[in-house]
Design a protein around this motif. Structure first.
Motif, PDB file in Angstrom:
ATOM      1  N   VAL A 150      22.397  16.191 -68.993  1.00 21.26           N
ATOM      2  CA  VAL A 150      23.524  15.308 -68.723  1.00 21.26           C
ATOM      3  C   VAL A 150      24.598  16.045 -67.941  1.00 21.26           C
ATOM      4  N   LEU A 151      25.200  15.349 -66.984  1.00 13.78           N
ATOM      5  CA  LEU A 151      26.396  15.805 -66.277  1.00 13.78           C
ATOM      6  C   LEU A 151      27.370  14.636 -66.201  1.00 13.78           C
ATOM      7  N   GLY A 152      28.649  14.971 -66.016  1.00  9.43           N
ATOM      8  CA  GLY A 152      29.662  13.936 -65.914  1.00  9.43           C
ATOM      9  C   GLY A 152      30.285  13.871 -64.534  1.00  9.43           C
ATOM     10  N   GLY A 153      30.413  12.658 -64.016  1.00  9.95           N
ATOM     11  CA  GLY A 153      31.227  12.367 -62.856  1.00  9.95           C
ATOM     12  C   GLY A 153      31.021  13.264 -61.660  1.00  9.95           C
ATOM     13  N   ASP A 155      30.827  16.265 -61.174  1.00  9.95           N
ATOM     14  CA  ASP A 155      29.908  17.403 -61.235  1.00  9.95           C
ATOM     15  C   ASP A 155      28.662  17.149 -60.384  1.00  9.95           C
ATOM     16  N   HIS A 156      28.340  15.886 -60.144  1.00 11.53           N
ATOM     17  CA  HIS A 156      27.170  15.565 -59.319  1.00 11.53           C
ATOM     18  C   HIS A 156      27.401  15.857 -57.845  1.00 11.53           C
ATOM     19  N   LEU A 157      28.630  16.144 -57.471  1.00  4.96           N
ATOM     20  CA  LEU A 157      28.940  16.489 -56.089  1.00  4.96           C
ATOM     21  C   LEU A 157      28.988  17.998 -55.875  1.00  4.96           C
ATOM     22  N   ARG A 158      28.762  18.788 -56.921  1.00  6.00           N
ATOM     23  CA  ARG A 158      28.785  20.243 -56.841  1.00  6.00           C
ATOM     24  C   ARG A 158      27.344  20.745 -56.639  1.00  6.00           C
ATOM     25  N   SER A 159      27.057  21.189 -55.431  1.00  2.00           N
ATOM     26  CA  SER A 159      25.680  21.545 -55.086  1.00  2.00           C
ATOM     27  C   SER A 159      25.133  22.669 -55.959  1.00  2.00           C
ATOM     28  N   GLU A 160      25.978  23.678 -56.280  1.00  6.20           N
ATOM     29  CA  GLU A 160      25.470  24.799 -57.064  1.00  6.20           C
ATOM     30  C   GLU A 160      25.126  24.357 -58.486  1.00  6.20           C
ATOM     31  N   LEU A 161      25.899  23.429 -59.030  1.00  2.00           N
ATOM     32  CA  LEU A 161      25.618  22.943 -60.374  1.00  2.00           C
ATOM     33  C   LEU A 161      24.379  22.055 -60.383  1.00  2.00           C
ATOM     34  N   HIS A 166      18.590  21.306 -61.642  1.00  2.00           N
ATOM     35  CA  HIS A 166      17.235  21.061 -61.152  1.00  2.00           C
ATOM     36  C   HIS A 166      16.275  22.174 -61.576  1.00  2.00           C
ATOM     37  N   GLU A 167      16.785  23.404 -61.639  1.00  2.00           N
ATOM     38  CA  GLU A 167      15.947  24.522 -62.052  1.00  2.00           C
ATOM     39  C   GLU A 167      15.446  24.368 -63.488  1.00  2.00           C
ATOM     40  N   GLN A 168      16.157  23.563 -64.277  1.00  2.00           N
ATOM     41  CA  GLN A 168      15.766  23.349 -65.672  1.00  2.00           C
ATOM     42  C   GLN A 168      14.676  22.295 -65.821  1.00  2.00           C
ATOM     43  N   MET A 204      16.211  11.879 -56.464  1.00  2.00           N
ATOM     44  CA  MET A 204      15.260  12.304 -55.446  1.00  2.00           C
ATOM     45  C   MET A 204      15.128  13.822 -55.401  1.00  2.00           C
ATOM     46  N   ASP A 205      16.264  14.531 -55.399  1.00  2.11           N
ATOM     47  CA  ASP A 205      16.213  15.988 -55.295  1.00  2.11           C
ATOM     48  C   ASP A 205      15.603  16.633 -56.540  1.00  2.11           C
ATOM     49  N   GLY A 206      15.917  16.060 -57.705  1.00  6.94           N
ATOM     50  CA  GLY A 206      15.420  16.642 -58.942  1.00  6.94           C
ATOM     51  C   GLY A 206      14.099  16.078 -59.410  1.00  6.94           C
ATOM     52  N   ALA A 207      13.553  15.090 -58.676  1.00  8.68           N
ATOM     53  CA  ALA A 207      12.311  14.419 -59.083  1.00  8.68           C
ATOM     54  C   ALA A 207      12.387  14.005 -60.541  1.00  8.68           C
ATOM     55  N   THR A 208      13.509  13.369 -60.901  1.00 12.28           N
ATOM     56  CA  THR A 208      13.766  13.001 -62.279  1.00 12.28           C
ATOM     57  C   THR A 208      14.254  11.562 -62.357  1.00 12.28           C
TER      58      THR A 208
END
Length: 301
Positions: A150-153, A155-161, A166-168, A204-208
């Motif tokens: 889960v992420l909030g708001g 935070d979805h615009l922060r590429s490093e986060l 996605h690595e998880q 799409m990026d996270g295939a989730t």
């Protein structure tokens, strides 16, 4: 799985907890095994940050602090008990009080009522007028239905986060949004188009799979005019809409209309195939091959 779209019980913690439990019951009774609520659903996102009055801000901040939750308090335990009673996983955003500080927090609660909490590391500019930063961390749990994060708001615009998440290798991601309103003078870039696009890109990026709950923010609740220009609105827009997306960005359930309250459902297959939603003959439902929704009339408070 289910996503809630509802107006919070603004600055009324006890009413908000009752409301959350009602939605947990409704989602579980509708067949969902996971239900997601918007960011800072308890006690609502502090939209007064956009108001032009220092006095109003001070008044709201005191009330907000008194209606925030503690991570080990009875309110979150009550929500955990509701999750255990129904055997459903719950994701809910809340304002967490710790001393005189308030944090933007997310809780993932499993079907046994066990609660895990994470604080948002970097609130955005205006959010920092109310919320404190933290050392952050990732909130991801393995469940019998897949690996859930889960992420909030924003935070979805922060590429490093996003990359760290996605690595998880999440299989189900909850993108919790506080609601979509527009401050007078700001462009559409802060409206629902960008935020919905962020949820699709994450899928799409996270295939989730992505469950994106959004709060309803009625103009009537926060409509204030600039004192210098009585004819100018500071806020406009009604919030919404919650969505559920597949790993390719495909929408899996028909959305509720903007400003409507209710729950949307979709059956997710973590192997990236979609099973038809189970049939329900409840009178207040609408079904499609890929999902369904339930509606209720907005509460008037």
């Amino acid at each position: 799985m289910a996503a809630v779209q509802a107006e919070p019980k603004w600055l009324n913690l006890s009413a908000g907890v009752e409301q959350a439990i009602e939605y947990i019951d409704a989602a579980a009774d509708g067949g969902a095994r996971l239900v997601a609520f918007p960011e800072t659903f308890l006690p609502g996102f502090p939209w007064w940050m956009w108001l032009n009055s220092v006095d109003w801000g001070e008044e709201f901040l005191s009330r907000y602090l008194s209606n925030a939750l503690t991570a080990d308090g009875p309110e979150l335990r009550a929500i955990g008990y509701a999750a255990r009673r129904k055997g459903i996983h719950v994701s809910i955003g809340f304002a967490e009080r710790a001393g005189r500080e308030v944090f933007m927090a997310q809780a993932l609660i499993d079907g046994d009522g066990d609660i895990a909490v994470v604080r948002k590391a970097e609130p955005t500019g205006l959010e920092r007028t109310v919320f404190s930063p933290s050392d952050g961390g990732l909130l991801i749990r393995d469940t019998e239905y897949g690996r859930v994060g889960v992420l909030g708001g924003a935070d979805h615009l922060r590429s490093e986060l996003r990359g760290r998440m996605h690595e998880q290798r999440e299989q189900i991601h909850i993108a919790a949004w506080s609601g979509f309103t527009v401050y007078y003078g700001e462009g559409k870039e802060w409206g629902p188009e960008l935020n919905t696009a962020a949820s699709v890109r994450y899928a799409m990026d996270g295939a989730t799979h992505v469950i994106a709950p959004v709060a309803v923010v009625p103009v009537a609740g926060w409509e204030v005019v600039d004192a210098r220009r009585p004819d100018r609105r500071l806020l406009h827009g009604g919030g919404g809409v919650s969505r559920i997306f597949g790993p390719g960005g495909l929408e899996l359930a028909p959305p509720l209309g903007e400003g409507e309250e209710g729950v949307i459902f979709a059956d997710l297959d973590i192997n990236r195939s979609l099973r038809p939603a189970p049939y329900s003959d409840r009178p207040a439902s609408c079904r499609t091959p890929s999902g369904r929704i339930t509606r209720r009339e907005p509460a008037h408070t």
